[in-house]
Design a protein around this motif. Sequence first.
Motif, PDB file in Angstrom:
ATOM      1  N   MET A  22       0.853  -1.191   0.000  1.00  0.00           N
ATOM      2  CA  MET A  22       0.000   0.000   0.000  1.00  0.00           C
ATOM      3  C   MET A  22       0.888   1.240   0.000  1.00  0.00           C
ATOM      4  N   LEU A  23       0.438   2.274  -0.696  1.00  0.00           N
ATOM      5  CA  LEU A  23       1.191   3.515  -0.793  1.00  0.00           C
ATOM      6  C   LEU A  23       0.324   4.679  -0.320  1.00  0.00           C
ATOM      7  N   ALA A  24       0.844   5.461   0.621  1.00  0.00           N
ATOM      8  CA  ALA A  24       0.157   6.653   1.113  1.00  0.00           C
ATOM      9  C   ALA A  24       0.983   7.881   0.783  1.00  0.00           C
ATOM     10  N   VAL A  25       0.306   8.936   0.327  1.00  0.00           N
ATOM     11  CA  VAL A  25       0.932  10.240   0.149  1.00  0.00           C
ATOM     12  C   VAL A  25       0.421  11.146   1.259  1.00  0.00           C
ATOM     13  N   LEU A  26       1.328  11.665   2.071  1.00  0.00           N
ATOM     14  CA  LEU A  26       0.980  12.612   3.122  1.00  0.00           C
ATOM     15  C   LEU A  26       1.328  14.008   2.630  1.00  0.00           C
ATOM     16  N   TRP A  45       3.682  -0.221   4.847  1.00  0.00           N
ATOM     17  CA  TRP A  45       3.296   0.740   3.810  1.00  0.00           C
ATOM     18  C   TRP A  45       4.524   1.423   3.222  1.00  0.00           C
ATOM     19  N   ASP A  46       4.368   1.890   1.991  1.00  0.00           N
ATOM     20  CA  ASP A  46       5.295   2.830   1.373  1.00  0.00           C
ATOM     21  C   ASP A  46       4.687   4.209   1.586  1.00  0.00           C
ATOM     22  N   VAL A  47       5.491   5.168   2.050  1.00  0.00           N
ATOM     23  CA  VAL A  47       4.980   6.503   2.365  1.00  0.00           C
ATOM     24  C   VAL A  47       5.780   7.554   1.618  1.00  0.00           C
ATOM     25  N   ARG A  48       5.093   8.474   0.987  1.00  0.00           N
ATOM     26  CA  ARG A  48       5.712   9.637   0.338  1.00  0.00           C
ATOM     27  C   ARG A  48       5.128  10.905   0.952  1.00  0.00           C
ATOM     28  N   PHE A  49       5.823  12.030   0.749  1.00  0.00           N
ATOM     29  CA  PHE A  49       5.346  13.301   1.307  1.00  0.00           C
ATOM     30  C   PHE A  49       5.358  14.379   0.237  1.00  0.00           C
ATOM     31  N   VAL A  72      -4.067   6.144  -1.060  1.00  0.00           N
ATOM     32  CA  VAL A  72      -4.760   7.124  -0.236  1.00  0.00           C
ATOM     33  C   VAL A  72      -3.876   8.355  -0.108  1.00  0.00           C
ATOM     34  N   VAL A  73      -4.517   9.512   0.066  1.00  0.00           N
ATOM     35  CA  VAL A  73      -3.815  10.769   0.328  1.00  0.00           C
ATOM     36  C   VAL A  73      -4.297  11.305   1.673  1.00  0.00           C
ATOM     37  N   VAL A  74      -3.355  11.733   2.504  1.00  0.00           N
ATOM     38  CA  VAL A  74      -3.697  12.245   3.834  1.00  0.00           C
ATOM     39  C   VAL A  74      -3.218  13.686   3.949  1.00  0.00           C
ATOM     40  N   VAL A  85      -2.845  18.920  -3.775  1.00  0.00           N
ATOM     41  CA  VAL A  85      -2.581  17.484  -3.691  1.00  0.00           C
ATOM     42  C   VAL A  85      -3.893  16.727  -3.479  1.00  0.00           C
ATOM     43  N   ALA A  86      -4.725  17.202  -2.578  1.00  0.00           N
ATOM     44  CA  ALA A  86      -6.005  16.536  -2.312  1.00  0.00           C
ATOM     45  C   ALA A  86      -6.969  16.696  -3.482  1.00  0.00           C
ATOM     46  N   ARG A  87      -6.960  17.863  -4.112  1.00  0.00           N
ATOM     47  CA  ARG A  87      -7.846  18.057  -5.276  1.00  0.00           C
ATOM     48  C   ARG A  87      -7.487  17.105  -6.407  1.00  0.00           C
TER      49      ARG A  87
END
Length: 371
Positions: A1-5, A29-33, A93-95, A105-107
């Motif tokens: 799973m990949l999350a973008v914060l 998870w893989d996490v990016r910012f 998912v984006v947080v 980013v969310a848009r």
Amino acid sequence: MLAVLSGGGTAGHINPALALASELADRGWDVRFAGTPQGVEARLVPAAGVPFTAFEASGFNRKHPLSLVKGVGKIAASSRKAEQWFREIKPDVVVGFGGYVSIPVARAAEKMGIPVVLHEQNSVMGMANKYLAKKAACVCVTYEHSMACLPPDASARLTGNPVRRSVMEASREEGRALFGLSEDDTMLLVFGGSLGARHINEAVVALKDELLSRPQLHVVHITGPKELDAVTEALALTEEEAGRWTLLGYQDRMGETMAAADAIVSRAGATSLAEISARAIPALLVPYPHATEDHQTTNARAYVDAGCAFMVPDAELDTPAFSEAVFSLIDDEAVRAAQTAAARAQKTAEAATMLADVVTAAAEGRPSTVQ
């Protein structure tokens, strides 16, 4: 799973994001910012070992319409850039943690059908989160009363504000060793946030003689970088007094420092309050009176009402109300024990876990529990 914060502007947005990043990484998870190139996130995130991608974003000044045009233009361009990036990395998912950069980013995520989770650290919801809340899969809040500001059909979850592991995992023994304290010593920690607080510094300096009249009391006083020289001069500590009054302009070992503390005098910013709560340290809160919408006072009031701390307005720092609260914390072990027990009941130490559960549910297309 990949999350973008995503978040930016202040460490108050970044620290809880990094706490979530650690929790998600532990779950595989893989996490990016995604942040701005010039914000504190451009330094803090890579230093934490999280891959960082920069997007331009800025606010606007209502008195200068041109700034609105520029701000909207940056958001539109960054939204397109984020869409292209998402096609390459395919996040689940984006947080968003607040700050203007979280808007494009969310848009972009919304446009591409990627679920968006928001986290609000303060009692008063920020502009970016207010704007994005209507379409978010879930809005996670630190304070229950913040839910009243959300759209009626919004999915919300009370998670608290995640705290960095460096703060949570430091031991009291490590902290006491750092300052050369025995277990019989009482340590008062004074700090005003990353930049310090001049009025708090002045009020504590005025109590110097009474504080040092308590032989087992040690004061660790983080003045803020710009205030260190002035506070050093005002205190005029003798060599003997300096053995029980540690002055620091800045402290990058806050985990150990807070672990050593028996009581704290502090502002009521979101990060400071979350760390105090997570470590269940008895506290006297002095909200910064010029914060947006006076949100520090609102932050503190809920915590104080729960029995976790005292609060004195900044305007009363020079009155007996401040000194009485300080010495009540220092001298009355029963007061400290009651505040510690009340703080532990807030379960702030579990905030990162609860937020990660919501993020996982959103990524898997499951509904988040409404609380």
